[in-house]
Design an enzyme around this catalytic site. Structure first.
Site, short mmCIF file in Angstrom:
data_model
loop_
_atom_site.label_atom_id
_atom_site.label_comp_id
_atom_site.label_asym_id
_atom_site.label_seq_id
_atom_site.Cartn_x
_atom_site.Cartn_y
_atom_site.Cartn_z
N ASP A 79 0.82 -1.21 0.00
CA ASP A 79 0.00 0.00 0.00
C ASP A 79 0.85 1.26 0.00
O ASP A 79 2.03 1.25 0.36
CB ASP A 79 -0.96 0.01 1.19
N GLU A 140 -0.03 -1.27 5.60
CA GLU A 140 1.07 -0.84 6.48
C GLU A 140 0.90 0.63 6.86
O GLU A 140 1.19 1.02 7.99
CB GLU A 140 2.40 -1.06 5.76
#
Length: 378
Positions: A79, A140
Site C-alpha cells: 500500500d 502498512e
C-alpha cells in the site's frame, strides 16, 4: 550486473498502479504474477477477511539453490499513502517523480522493484542462494495492520530485511514503541449568548490540558503529539464534548509509560482547575481515555547475525554501512515481536508521504547491488 533499464521500467510499471491502503488488489495481482515469472510460489493469507482489504498479505517463496544456510525473508508493503489516484511516474535526468498532484509510491514500490531486479540478477547469473521468502503486506500505512494480522505460521525465516526507509547504504536496527491516546472530554452545554454561566466548555478544558502537556521532542528517545481535535456543535453553544487523538513514542519503555501518564495527568489537572459551580452544584469535566499499544519497540543488537550479514555485504562492495535508530514504527517492529530478527534497509526513496516524493534510478541500482550481495552471502 544490475540492468538499469529493466529496473527503471519495473519501478515505473509498479508506480502507475494505484494501491492505497485496503485497495491493494491490482498491485497484488501484478506482483504475484511477476514473482511467479521468477519461479516463486505465491500464496495469500486470510488477513483480508479480518481487516477489510481487497487482498491478504502476499507470501512468496523461492527454493534454495544451495544446500546450506537458513532462510532469509525480504519484506515490503503493497500500500501507499494518498493521494494515489491516477499516478503518472515521470523519469527526468535519472530522477522519478509524479507528474501530477499525487504521491509517487516509491514508499514502498522502490523496495519492491529492487527485490524483483535482485531476483532477476540471481537467475541470470546462476547465483546460489538460501531459501528466500518474500512478504508484501497490506495496510502498512494505516497502522501496520497487515503485519499485525499476518499468518506467521506460513514463514520459516528467522531473519529478515524490510526494504522500507529512505537513503542508501543504511539500515535501521532500533525503532521506538508507541502508544495511541484517545481522550473524550465531557462538560456541559449551554447557550453561549444567553446563559454561558450555565455551561462548562469541553474545548476550554482540552486546551488547558494540551497547553500543559510536554509535546514534540521530549528527549533523544521520546516524542509526543496531539494530532486530532474534533468536537463542538455550533459557535453559539458552549461545547459539551470534544475528542482528542494523540500518541507517545519512545525507545525506552519506562519513558514511554512516564510520558503517557503525564499526558493523562495534564488532562485530569485541567479538569480540576476549570471546575465550576452551577446552581450550587460543583461541576467538573469528565475525562474518558483509552490507551492502546500501537506497536512494540525493536532493538536489534549491533552484532546480530542480520546486521553482520548486511555489514559484510557492504564491506564486500567497498561501501560504508550506517546502522541507525529511527523515530517511527514499521512492519519490522511487528516482525521482531514475532521472533523474526529484522532490520530495515534504505531503498533510496525521498520526500515520502508528500506529492514531492522521488527516487533516483542510481540509488535504486545501488540498493539492488547491496541486496544481491546480501543474498549471495546469506
Amino acid at each position: 550486473m544490475i540492468n538499469t533499464t529493466r529496473l527503471a521500467a519495473e519501478f515505473a510499471r509498479q508506480s502507475a498502479i494505484s494501491s492505497p491502503a485496503r485497495s491493494e488488489g491490482a498491485m497484488a495481482v501484478y506482483l504475484a504474477e511477476r514473482l511467479r515469472q521468477l519461479n516463486a510460489e505465491v500464496i495469500f493469507d486470510t488477513a483480508a477477511t479480518t481487516i477489510g482489504s481487497e487482498c491478504g498479505n502476499l507470501i512468496a517463496r523461492l527454493p534454495a539453490r544451495r544446500k546450506s544456510g537458513a532462510a532469509l525473508l525480504l519484506a515490503v508493503h503493497l500500500d501507499t499513502v494518498g493521494p494515489a489516484a491516477g499516478i503518472q511516474p515521470v523519469l527526468r535526468d535519472g530522477i522519478f517523480t509524479s507528474a501530477g498532484k499525487t504521491v509517487l509510491g516509491a514508499d514502498d514500490k522502490a523496495g519492491i522493484a529492487e527485490i524483483i531486479e535482485a531476483l532477476e540478477v540471481l537467475r541470470e547469473n546462476d547465483i546460489p542462494h538460501v531459501t528466500l521468502e518474500i512478504v508484501a503486506t497490506v495496510c502498512e500505512e494505516i497502522g501496520l495492520v497487515g503485519a499485525k494480522h499476518l499468518d506467521y505460521t506460513l514463514l520459516t525465516a528467522r531473519r529478515a530485511l524490510a526494504l522500507d526507509t529512505n537513503g542508501v547504504d543504511r539500515i535501521v536496527a532500533r525503532a521506538p514503541a508507541a502508544n495511541k491516546l484517545h481522550f473524550e472530554i465531557i462538560g456541559r452545554e449551554a447557550h453561549a449568548g444567553i446563559a454561558p454561566q450555565k455551561g462548562l466548555s469541553a474545548i476550554r478544558v482540552a486546551a488547558r490540558g494540551i497547553d500543559r502537556m510536554p509535546l514534540g521532542r521530549i528527549d533523544e528517545e521520546t516524542t509526543a503529539n496531539i494530532g486530532i481535535i474534533a468536537g463542538g456543535d455550533a459557535g453559539n453553544i458552549i461545547p459539551r464534548s470534544i475528542v482528542l487523538e494523540g500518541e507517545a513514542r519512545s525507545h525506552d519503555p519506562l519513558k514511554l509509560a512516564r510520558q503517557t501518564n503525564m499526558m493523562l495527568k495534564c488532562m485530569e489537572d485541567a479538569a480540576d482547575e476549570l471546575a465550576v459551580t452551577i446552581d450550587g452544584e460543583r461541576l467538573r469535566a469528565t475525562i474518558h481515555h483509552t490507551i492502546s499499544g500501537d506497536y512494540p519497540a525493536m532493538n536489534v543488537a549491533a552484532d546480530a547475525d542480520i546486521v553482520n550479514l548486511v555489514r559484510n555485504a557492504a564491506t564486500a562492495l567497498h561501501r560504508p554501512l550506517h546502522v541507525l535508530a529511527a523515530g517511527g514504527g514499521s512492519d519490522a517492529n511487528i516482525f521482531n515481536e514475532h521472533g523474526i530478527e529484522t532490520v530495515i534497509m534504505g531503498t533510496g526513496m525521498d520526500k515520502v508521504h508528500t506529492i514531492e516524493e522521488q527516487v533516483t534510478v542510481a540509488d535504486m541500482v545501488r540498493v539492488t547491488e547491496l541486496l544481491v550481495e546480501v543474498i549471495r552471502q546469506a
